[in-house]
Write a protein that holds these residues in place. Structure first.
Motif, PDB file in Angstrom:
ATOM      1  N   ARG A 139       0.842  -1.196   0.000  1.00 31.05           N
ATOM      2  CA  ARG A 139       0.000   0.000   0.000  1.00 31.05           C
ATOM      3  C   ARG A 139       0.875   1.243   0.000  1.00 31.05           C
ATOM      4  O   ARG A 139       1.962   1.230   0.573  1.00 31.05           O
ATOM      5  CB  ARG A 139      -0.916   0.022   1.230  1.00 31.05           C
ATOM      6  CG  ARG A 139      -1.953  -1.091   1.246  1.00 31.05           C
ATOM      7  CD  ARG A 139      -2.871  -0.934   2.457  1.00 31.05           C
ATOM      8  NE  ARG A 139      -3.882  -1.965   2.509  1.00 31.05           N
ATOM      9  CZ  ARG A 139      -4.825  -2.036   3.461  1.00 31.05           C
ATOM     10  NH1 ARG A 139      -4.851  -1.121   4.434  1.00 31.05           N
ATOM     11  NH2 ARG A 139      -5.720  -3.000   3.426  1.00 31.05           N
ATOM     12  N   ASN A 140       0.356   2.304  -0.648  1.00 30.65           N
ATOM     13  CA  ASN A 140       1.125   3.552  -0.744  1.00 30.65           C
ATOM     14  C   ASN A 140       2.558   3.258  -1.198  1.00 30.65           C
ATOM     15  O   ASN A 140       3.531   3.726  -0.599  1.00 30.65           O
ATOM     16  CB  ASN A 140       1.143   4.287   0.598  1.00 30.65           C
ATOM     17  CG  ASN A 140      -0.242   4.655   1.087  1.00 30.65           C
ATOM     18  OD1 ASN A 140      -1.092   5.078   0.306  1.00 30.65           O
ATOM     19  ND2 ASN A 140      -0.483   4.487   2.372  1.00 30.65           N
ATOM     20  N   PRO A 280       5.149  11.223  -1.166  1.00 32.24           N
ATOM     21  CA  PRO A 280       3.694  11.060  -1.210  1.00 32.24           C
ATOM     22  C   PRO A 280       3.060  11.565  -2.509  1.00 32.24           C
ATOM     23  O   PRO A 280       1.989  11.090  -2.904  1.00 32.24           O
ATOM     24  CB  PRO A 280       3.212  11.905  -0.012  1.00 32.24           C
ATOM     25  CG  PRO A 280       4.377  11.963   0.902  1.00 32.24           C
ATOM     26  CD  PRO A 280       5.582  11.985   0.009  1.00 32.24           C
ATOM     27  N   ASP A 283       2.425   8.908  -5.628  1.00 29.66           N
ATOM     28  CA  ASP A 283       1.219   8.076  -5.693  1.00 29.66           C
ATOM     29  C   ASP A 283       0.043   8.846  -6.289  1.00 29.66           C
ATOM     30  O   ASP A 283      -0.825   8.265  -6.944  1.00 29.66           O
ATOM     31  CB  ASP A 283       0.846   7.566  -4.295  1.00 29.66           C
ATOM     32  CG  ASP A 283       1.801   6.502  -3.788  1.00 29.66           C
ATOM     33  OD1 ASP A 283       1.947   5.464  -4.458  1.00 29.66           O
ATOM     34  OD2 ASP A 283       2.424   6.713  -2.733  1.00 29.66           O
TER      35      ASP A 283
END
Length: 405
Positions: A139-140, A280, A283
């Protein structure tokens, strides 16, 4: 009640294991950053001690890529046979031993062999950490990959300063010099071995019926080759900046070693901060579009900084902010596009960029030898622009497929 308690203990065990694995990944990248970037302040001293020409220095740096190439050619098979844990333990142990080999080498031939030995195991460490990260961060992915490599940037920022300080440290029998510095800093490689021994490593999982990626299938994919070109140019720009910046500032502008090392640390500070802050965004913005923007920014800073001369030296440090997210973002792309057989995708990619990296480092050294230090360092910016251009082509192909990541 007993079932609830067992479930709670199971979750606690999973949480504990996850944090141990984070310790392996983050600690591994800390060590990786030290081993890669401690050489910057030491290169001028090595060059003087062994009386090396510029092309010989470029050849020595090409040993980085050759070691990576050989390690990657068998890394996937080694990991599948002996497991991630054993591969990591061997990498950490032999990297620590290489510090003594480098420090005790009496001549250039044995020194080059010891340098090659270090980067052989450094290459296996890089692949093992990338595979572990791809399996752990489901995830991420872009953020977590960049966060992992943030620790590489953190240690890379400190490595030139620590190397400079240790080379001048006198424990009582004379200064350590670059030989003692290598032995001391590489001894730190034993530290991540503890969480590696205590944790349980993840197994590969994929969707039912999902086809495993193989080297042969990967080699027939034009997307894969575009990724290879994109990443090889980006990695060459990243690695060359770490290896050549101190030497460039000392030889071209007459800076002393301490001042040049501070600029290298500034490069890696920008490098480190970008992976923490910009991770971040990858994504949300998309992996390929992020690479295009970041690599283009790095190329612009590098080329402009060289053209401006000494007043533009700060731009050479700022270029680290652009090139930093490229590698982890491409690793996130590979993990997302090839969730089954990730080690095959990663080892194929890093093996082929190793081949191109040898040529890239040698050409930078040759350009420096023939045309001067400014021309050689300008080539680093050209590599960053080439990375952005390959990213643009990749984005176009993926958009046609309807699979932009």
């Amino acid at each position: 009640m007993q079932q609830l308690e067992e479930a709670r203990l199971g979750k606690l065990g999973q949480s504990r294991n996850y944090y141990l694995l984070l310790g392996v990944v983050f600690g591994g990248y800390l060590i990786f950053g030290i081993s890669e970037n401690m050489k910057g302040p030491a290169l001028p001293r090595m060059q003087d001690d062994f009386r090396l020409e510029e092309w010989q220095l470029g050849l020595l740096l090409a040993f980085n890529s050759i070691g990576f190439l050989l390690a990657c050619s068998f890394a996937g098979g080694v990991i599948r046979r002996i497991g991630l844990r054993t591969a990591l333990l061997l990498s950490f142990g032999f990297m620590a031993a290489s510090g003594w080999l480098i420090g005790s080498a009496p001549g250039f031939a044995l020194f080059a062999a010891a340098f090659f030995f270090l980067y052989l195991w450094n290459g296996l460490l890089e692949i093992a950490l990338a595979v572990l990260s791809a399996k752990l961060f489901t995830r991420n992915t872009g953020f977590m990959m960049n966060l992992s490599h943030f620790f590489y940037g953190l240690s890379s920022t400190a490595a030139p300063l620590a190397a400079t300080a240790l080379m001048g440290w006198d424990p009582g029998g004379g200064a350590l010099g670059w030989r003692g510095m290598y032995a001391v800093l590489l001894a730190l490689c034993v530290l991540p071995m503890l969480p590696s021994l205590l944790s349980k490593f993840p197994r590969e999982e994929g969707e039912p019926g999902q086809e495993r990626v193989t080297w042969r299938g990967f080699a027939k994919d034009k997307i894969a080759w575009c990724v290879v070109v994109m990443l090889s140019c980006g990695v060459t720009a990243e690695m060359a900046a770490g290896g050549w910046l101190v030497n460039f500032l000392e030889r071209a502008y007459g800076w002393d070693n301490a001042r040049a090392s501070w600029m290298l640390s500034s490069f890696f500070f920008c490098f480190m901060a970008a992976r923490l802050v910009l991770g971040p965004l990858t994504d949300r913005f998309g992996f390929v579009r992020s690479v295009i923007a970041f690599a283009g920014f790095s190329g612009l800073c590098t080329c402009t900084g060289v053209l401006l001369g000494e007043p533009g030296a700060a731009l050479l440090a700022l270029a680290g902010a652009g090139i930093a997210p490229v590698y982890p973002t491409v690793m996130a792309f590979l993990a997302r596009r090839y969730p089954v057989g990730t080690e095959a995708a990663i080892t194929f990619t890093v093996t082929t960029i190793g081949i191109l990296g040898v040529a890239g480092n040698f050409l930078i050294g040759a350009a420096t030898d023939v045309f001067g230090f400014r021309a050689g360092y300008f080539m680093i910016g050209v590599n960053a622009f080439a990375c952005a251009a390959a990213g643009g082509l990749l984005y176009r192909w993926l958009r046609r497929e309807g699979r932009v990541i």
